[in-house]
Design an enzyme around this catalytic site. Structure first.
Site, PDB file in Angstrom:
ATOM      1  N   ALA A  44       0.757  -1.205   0.090  1.00  0.00           N
ATOM      2  CA  ALA A  44       0.070   0.034  -0.163  1.00  0.00           C
ATOM      3  C   ALA A  44       0.892   1.294  -0.027  1.00  0.00           C
ATOM      4  O   ALA A  44       1.956   1.424   0.687  1.00  0.00           O
ATOM      5  CB  ALA A  44      -0.985   0.036   1.181  1.00  0.00           C
ATOM      6  N   GLU A  74      -2.332 -11.817  -4.898  1.00  0.00           N
ATOM      7  CA  GLU A  74      -3.585 -11.369  -5.336  1.00  0.00           C
ATOM      8  C   GLU A  74      -3.860 -10.061  -5.549  1.00  0.00           C
ATOM      9  O   GLU A  74      -3.255  -9.216  -4.763  1.00  0.00           O
ATOM     10  CB  GLU A  74      -4.768 -12.047  -4.788  1.00  0.00           C
ATOM     11  CG  GLU A  74      -4.602 -13.688  -4.544  1.00  0.00           C
ATOM     12  CD  GLU A  74      -5.874 -14.017  -3.916  1.00  0.00           C
ATOM     13  OE1 GLU A  74      -6.622 -13.298  -3.715  1.00  0.00           O
ATOM     14  OE2 GLU A  74      -5.838 -15.134  -3.304  1.00  0.00           O
ATOM     15  N   ASN A 101      -7.665  -2.938 -10.358  1.00  0.00           N
ATOM     16  CA  ASN A 101      -6.739  -2.354  -9.813  1.00  0.00           C
ATOM     17  C   ASN A 101      -5.602  -2.418 -10.971  1.00  0.00           C
ATOM     18  O   ASN A 101      -4.451  -2.847 -10.595  1.00  0.00           O
ATOM     19  CB  ASN A 101      -6.391  -2.862  -8.512  1.00  0.00           C
ATOM     20  CG  ASN A 101      -5.137  -1.752  -7.942  1.00  0.00           C
ATOM     21  OD1 ASN A 101      -4.821  -1.081  -8.288  1.00  0.00           O
ATOM     22  ND2 ASN A 101      -4.929  -2.156  -6.486  1.00  0.00           N
ATOM     23  N   TYR A 147       3.152  -4.806 -10.588  1.00  0.00           N
ATOM     24  CA  TYR A 147       3.546  -6.233 -10.258  1.00  0.00           C
ATOM     25  C   TYR A 147       3.964  -6.705 -11.583  1.00  0.00           C
ATOM     26  O   TYR A 147       4.976  -7.331 -11.658  1.00  0.00           O
ATOM     27  CB  TYR A 147       2.299  -6.818  -9.792  1.00  0.00           C
ATOM     28  CG  TYR A 147       1.732  -6.408  -8.304  1.00  0.00           C
ATOM     29  CD1 TYR A 147       2.623  -5.911  -7.456  1.00  0.00           C
ATOM     30  CD2 TYR A 147       0.630  -6.539  -8.199  1.00  0.00           C
ATOM     31  CE1 TYR A 147       2.372  -5.428  -6.199  1.00  0.00           C
ATOM     32  CE2 TYR A 147      -0.052  -5.973  -6.983  1.00  0.00           C
ATOM     33  CZ  TYR A 147       0.941  -5.586  -5.949  1.00  0.00           C
ATOM     34  OH  TYR A 147       0.326  -5.056  -4.813  1.00  0.00           O
TER      35      TYR A 147
END
Length: 83
Positions: free
Chosen positions: A36, A69, A74, A81
């Site tokens: 985050a 995950e 998103n 990623y």
């Protein structure tokens, strides 16, 4: 916060938590639980830095496989990623 199971990485800038990542390793698998970045700190490379550091530490600990995950909606996280 300390945990015998997870590793928590926290980036603090000017006394404020700017980003964090939580992961754990089981045998040769690293499981990324959460990454985050504070809304006003996004797009400054903090997320990329954290994910890179997670991979570095996990590989040092013997991880060869990585799991995480991400919500289908998103797209920002998927781009991060994907790097």
């Amino acid at each position: 916060m300390r945990s015998p199971i997870t590793t928590n990485l926290v980036l603090v800038e000017d006394g404020v938590v700017g980003a964090y990542a939580v992961f754990y390793i089981v045998e040769d698998e690293a499981h990324i639980l959460n990454v985050a970045v504070r809304r006003n700190r996004r797009n400054k490379g903090l997320g990329f830095y954290l994910v890179t550091e997670v991979v570095r530490r996990a590989e040092q600990a013997g991880a060869r496989f990585f799991f995480l995950e991400v919500r289908e909606s998103n797209s920002a996280a998927q781009r991060l990623y994907g790097k």
